[in-house]
Design a protein around this motif. Structure first.
Motif, PDB file in Angstrom:
ATOM      1  N   ALA A 126       5.885   3.798  -0.138  1.00 34.95           N
ATOM      2  CA  ALA A 126       5.310   2.503  -0.477  1.00 34.95           C
ATOM      3  C   ALA A 126       5.511   1.594   0.733  1.00 34.95           C
ATOM      4  CB  ALA A 126       6.002   1.912  -1.692  1.00 34.95           C
ATOM      5  N   VAL A 127       4.506   0.776   1.023  1.00 37.23           N
ATOM      6  CA  VAL A 127       4.549  -0.088   2.204  1.00 37.23           C
ATOM      7  C   VAL A 127       4.373  -1.534   1.775  1.00 37.23           C
ATOM      8  CG1 VAL A 127       3.423  -0.661   4.379  1.00 37.23           C
ATOM      9  CG2 VAL A 127       3.544   1.697   3.654  1.00 37.23           C
ATOM     10  N   LEU A 128       5.179  -2.426   2.340  1.00 34.23           N
ATOM     11  CA  LEU A 128       5.032  -3.861   2.154  1.00 34.23           C
ATOM     12  C   LEU A 128       4.942  -4.477   3.538  1.00 34.23           C
ATOM     13  CD1 LEU A 128       5.013  -6.273   0.184  1.00 34.23           C
ATOM     14  CD2 LEU A 128       7.480  -6.419   0.539  1.00 34.23           C
ATOM     15  N   TYR A 169      -3.467  -3.139   1.002  1.00 36.76           N
ATOM     16  CA  TYR A 169      -4.348  -4.104   0.338  1.00 36.76           C
ATOM     17  C   TYR A 169      -3.705  -5.485   0.486  1.00 36.76           C
ATOM     18  CZ  TYR A 169      -6.958  -6.489  -3.304  1.00 36.76           C
ATOM     19  OH  TYR A 169      -7.745  -7.383  -4.004  1.00 36.76           O
ATOM     20  N   SER A 170      -4.442  -6.449   1.033  1.00 36.93           N
ATOM     21  CA  SER A 170      -3.935  -7.805   1.243  1.00 36.93           C
ATOM     22  C   SER A 170      -4.206  -8.676   0.026  1.00 36.93           C
ATOM     23  CB  SER A 170      -4.589  -8.445   2.458  1.00 36.93           C
ATOM     24  OG  SER A 170      -4.259  -7.747   3.622  1.00 36.93           O
ATOM     25  N   GLY A 181       0.803  -1.210   0.000  1.00 36.04           N
ATOM     26  CA  GLY A 181       0.000   0.000   0.000  1.00 36.04           C
ATOM     27  C   GLY A 181       0.833   1.255   0.000  1.00 36.04           C
ATOM     28  N   LEU A 182       0.182   2.343   0.399  1.00 33.53           N
ATOM     29  CA  LEU A 182       0.817   3.655   0.465  1.00 33.53           C
ATOM     30  C   LEU A 182       0.690   4.206   1.874  1.00 33.53           C
ATOM     31  CD1 LEU A 182      -0.514   5.274  -2.827  1.00 33.53           C
ATOM     32  CD2 LEU A 182       1.795   4.446  -2.387  1.00 33.53           C
ATOM     33  N   PHE A 211       7.772  -2.983   5.972  1.00 29.99           N
ATOM     34  CA  PHE A 211       8.897  -2.298   5.326  1.00 29.99           C
ATOM     35  C   PHE A 211       8.354  -1.098   4.568  1.00 29.99           C
ATOM     36  CE2 PHE A 211      11.799  -1.823   1.666  1.00 29.99           C
ATOM     37  CZ  PHE A 211      12.940  -1.488   2.368  1.00 29.99           C
ATOM     38  N   THR A 212       8.970   0.054   4.771  1.00 33.84           N
ATOM     39  CA  THR A 212       8.518   1.301   4.161  1.00 33.84           C
ATOM     40  C   THR A 212       9.666   1.926   3.388  1.00 33.84           C
ATOM     41  OG1 THR A 212       7.086   1.631   6.081  1.00 33.84           O
ATOM     42  CG2 THR A 212       7.446   3.514   4.656  1.00 33.84           C
TER      43      THR A 212
END
Length: 135
Positions: free
Chosen positions: A38-40, A133-134, A29-30, A48-49
């Motif tokens: 960006a985010v994971l 979003y998953s 996501g953001l 992690f960003t």
């Protein structure tokens, strides 16, 4: 440690953890964390960003719910590190809320007291807002 090296190290540890498990829950996501980012997120535990201002990694070690089942908001506490592209770096303690909007979309908000080690220890307070979003 230089921010790029820290980012590569964090990416490697995140990838290794994801491969080690058979089935992972991955969200992307953001966020507004290291400026626009960006985010994971893996397994609702590793975040992690990577953003315009730098990079961050958080390990969310404690999750909880509120007593009212009608409230779709959970809380979390974690520990992490961050590095900015201008050589600032440090550790942080994210404390936040996670709102499950639906089965695949969630939003989070957190505050994170942090210690900046660049030029001597300095206590700071940061924050982040994000949507993931998953898959």
């Amino acid at each position: 440690m230089k921010p790029i090296a820290l980012g590569l190290l964090l990416t490697l540890s995140l990838t290794t953890q994801a491969v080690a498990k058979e089935k992972t829950n991955i969200s992307a996501g953001l966020a507004v964390d290291q400026q626009l980012s960006a985010v994971l997120e893996v397994d609702d535990q590793y975040r992690f960003t990577l953003g315009n201002g730098g990079t961050a990694f958080d390990y969310l070690f404690q999750h909880g719910t509120f007593d009212n089942p009608d409230i779709p908001v959970d809380w979390y506490v974690g520990a992490g590190g961050w590095a900015e592209w201008d050589d600032d770096y440090g550790v942080r303690l994210p404390i936040g809320l996670d709102w499950a909007i639906n089965k695949q979309i969630s939003a989070y908000g957190q505050v994170h007291p942090e210690v900046n080690f660049h030029g001597g220890p300095e206590l700071q307070l940061g924050g982040a807002l994000g949507v993931t979003y998953s898959f």
